[in-house]
Design an enzyme around this catalytic site. Sequence first.
Site, PDB file in Angstrom:
ATOM      1  N   ASP A   1       0.870  -1.166   0.000  1.00  0.00           N
ATOM      2  CA  ASP A   1       0.000   0.000   0.000  1.00  0.00           C
ATOM      3  C   ASP A   1       0.919   1.232   0.000  1.00  0.00           C
ATOM      4  O   ASP A   1       2.148   1.113   0.153  1.00  0.00           O
ATOM      5  CB  ASP A   1      -0.955  -0.005   1.199  1.00  0.00           C
ATOM      6  CG  ASP A   1      -2.193   0.865   0.940  1.00  0.00           C
ATOM      7  OD1 ASP A   1      -2.126   1.754   0.074  1.00  0.00           O
ATOM      8  OD2 ASP A   1      -3.223   0.662   1.617  1.00  0.00           O
ATOM      9  N   CYS A   2       0.326   2.403  -0.180  1.00  0.00           N
ATOM     10  CA  CYS A   2       1.163   3.585  -0.405  1.00  0.00           C
ATOM     11  C   CYS A   2       1.872   4.015   0.877  1.00  0.00           C
ATOM     12  O   CYS A   2       1.217   4.460   1.823  1.00  0.00           O
ATOM     13  CB  CYS A   2       0.311   4.687  -1.017  1.00  0.00           C
ATOM     14  SG  CYS A   2      -0.320   4.138  -2.612  1.00  0.00           S
TER      15      CYS A   2
END
Length: 677
Positions: A174-175
């Site tokens: 995920d970011c």
Amino acid sequence: MGAAFDDQLITDVATVVSTEARAFNNGGRAGLDYWTPNINPFKDPRWGRGQETPGEDPFHLSSYVHALIDGLQGGFDPKYKRIVATCKHFAAYDLESWNGNFRYQFDARVDSQDLREYYMPPFQTCARDSNVGSVMCSYNSLNGVPTCADPYLLQTILREHWGWTNEQQYVTSDCDSIQNIYTPHNYTRTRAEAVTAALVAGTDLNCGTYYQQHLPTAYAQGLFNESTLDQALIRQYSALVRLGYFDGSAVPYRNISWADVNTPHAQQLAYKAAAEGITLLKNDGTLPMEITSDMTIAIVGDWANATEQMQGNYLGIAPYLHSPLWAAEQTGARVYYARVPGGQGDPTTDDWLSVPLLAEKADAFIYVGGLDNSVEAEGMDRVSIAWTGGQLDVIDQLAGYGKPMIVMQMGGGQLDSSPIANNPNVSALLWGGYPGQDGGVALLDTITGKNSPAGRLPTTQYPANYVSQIPMTDMTLRPNSTTGSPGRTYQWYTGTPIYEFGHGLHYTNFSASIQSSNRSYSISDLMEGCMEKYKDKCAFQTVNVDVENIGSTISDYVTLAFLTGTHGPEPYPNKRLVAYTRLHNMTAGSTSTANLGLTLGSLARIDEQGNTVLYPGDYALMVDTQPLAMKNFTLTGDPVTLDEWPQPPAPQLQTSDYFVGGYGSTYEENVIAGGTT
Ligand SMILES: O=[N+]([O-])c1ccc(O[C@@H]2O[C@@H](CO)[C@H](O)[C@H]2O)cc1
């Protein structure tokens, strides 16, 4: 779309999405890997991102995601994938920001039984049964290990146990979740160790800057081998190969152009997706209500003129946004619109002087409100699941005039609608979710009867005090007398829901009967006929249910099949969904047959170690929430394990508790020298 319980609809919508994605790619405006779907089960009604998911039931999510990936990727083993879909967020992610807990540092404590039974099924379907191209690990830790650094999750379960071993399949972070391994999880001592932990565990791609910034140092320190890096690169380049990225015009999808975007078919489907999900929760007979040009309608509430708001979050640019107000105006009736006080963040209606004025003129009221993205959103969980006092006040006042009063409850999460349900002056209550570009038209068509509602609630509507009975951080599903948990989801909740999972009324009535008689089956016989590699996929029976429209209005009907009974480990769930199908356009008096395919896996229960086991005992299959039809059967013989769950390694680290930041604070590390953030 979750409320539609229509897998074909999901495949059709996903096919439009991937077609348009190809057009944008051919036009040089987009890539070919898509970070969708969010398929975490909607475990707690406070979750701000539950709105992105199809609902709370693991069987429903699995069936839905299978249909979705079919459309997004263009089948389960195509020569060329249409796009790469990404099942996210793996795993046990469903907390944004609640009571001092943040998604970037939250450690979800989940035992093997709940993990396998509840949090894993959609991902198993993605990886094992649908050949999804990519999986995204999550921000949270699971039992002390940040998921993007967890070889048990990414290697043992995902790749080895589920056989997700094609070279072109990759895991993305995920970011900034690789940064989060270092801080705020404090899982490693250095940044170099954080990137190493992620890469070695099997996170092939980093959304963020940590791999670029810190892999060179980690490599120089000898923390990982070049072959580990090669593996991540091979997976990503192979994914491009399978997309036909290097194959020029040999790829059939190269012909897709702007002419394939926003087609009449796509527009019809957007309408259908909205209409099929609208769920009728209460009706005193007022609906359907004809709206004629000599009528005056008052349409009020925060959502009455909703446009962008109808899309929820993670949205594209819609060709049009038909609000409820716009749709009401198309009926030819005289329409009064008032946004009225009382919406989110506006708890008082004291200064609203227009009620009597409106009431005098209007023949009927439509109130459209509920939740919106100012209270349920990414990074934001709710603390209350009650309607705001201001909204209830307005609804009460309007209802007090004794005219037809229709309430539309909007938003992806649920609210305790008991004050509306119990108000005899409210004629009807509908739930509409986030209905998208043609949502207003779908809502008005449902009021007038042009669309017969047949959606079903994909989530439990709990009473408002549920949030004081169990903290969001409690990941357990079963009721627990020690912690005071009343249980989660319709399967385990011991209280009385306001509206239960699967609830949904119609403008007509249906009856149902299950073909085939009650009988007993020997487990060893069932296993003898089971030839699948994954035993839970073996067919048990196709149950045929005859459904008859015994009313006078044409309507779809969603056949939900639940299993109950005494088999397997105690406690027993209230019931569990094992099959569903949507029958379309059933005319008055007609009968259709729903064919429900049951597998051995759908009969099985999960033991405390997470094993999937077929148990002897009593079973009852029932159709619909208020059983329209029931069939009992028994299984005899010894229990058989259909799937042996890989056991987790002994815990090594405890999570620390010295993170004091809030939403957004973890990004400060991304400030490049001399830059700003
Ligand atoms: O700009 N940001 O700082 C920012 C931070 C987080 C973020 O959310 C993440 O990005 C999405 C990528 O698919 C995931 O579903 C979500 O969890 C999306 C954007």
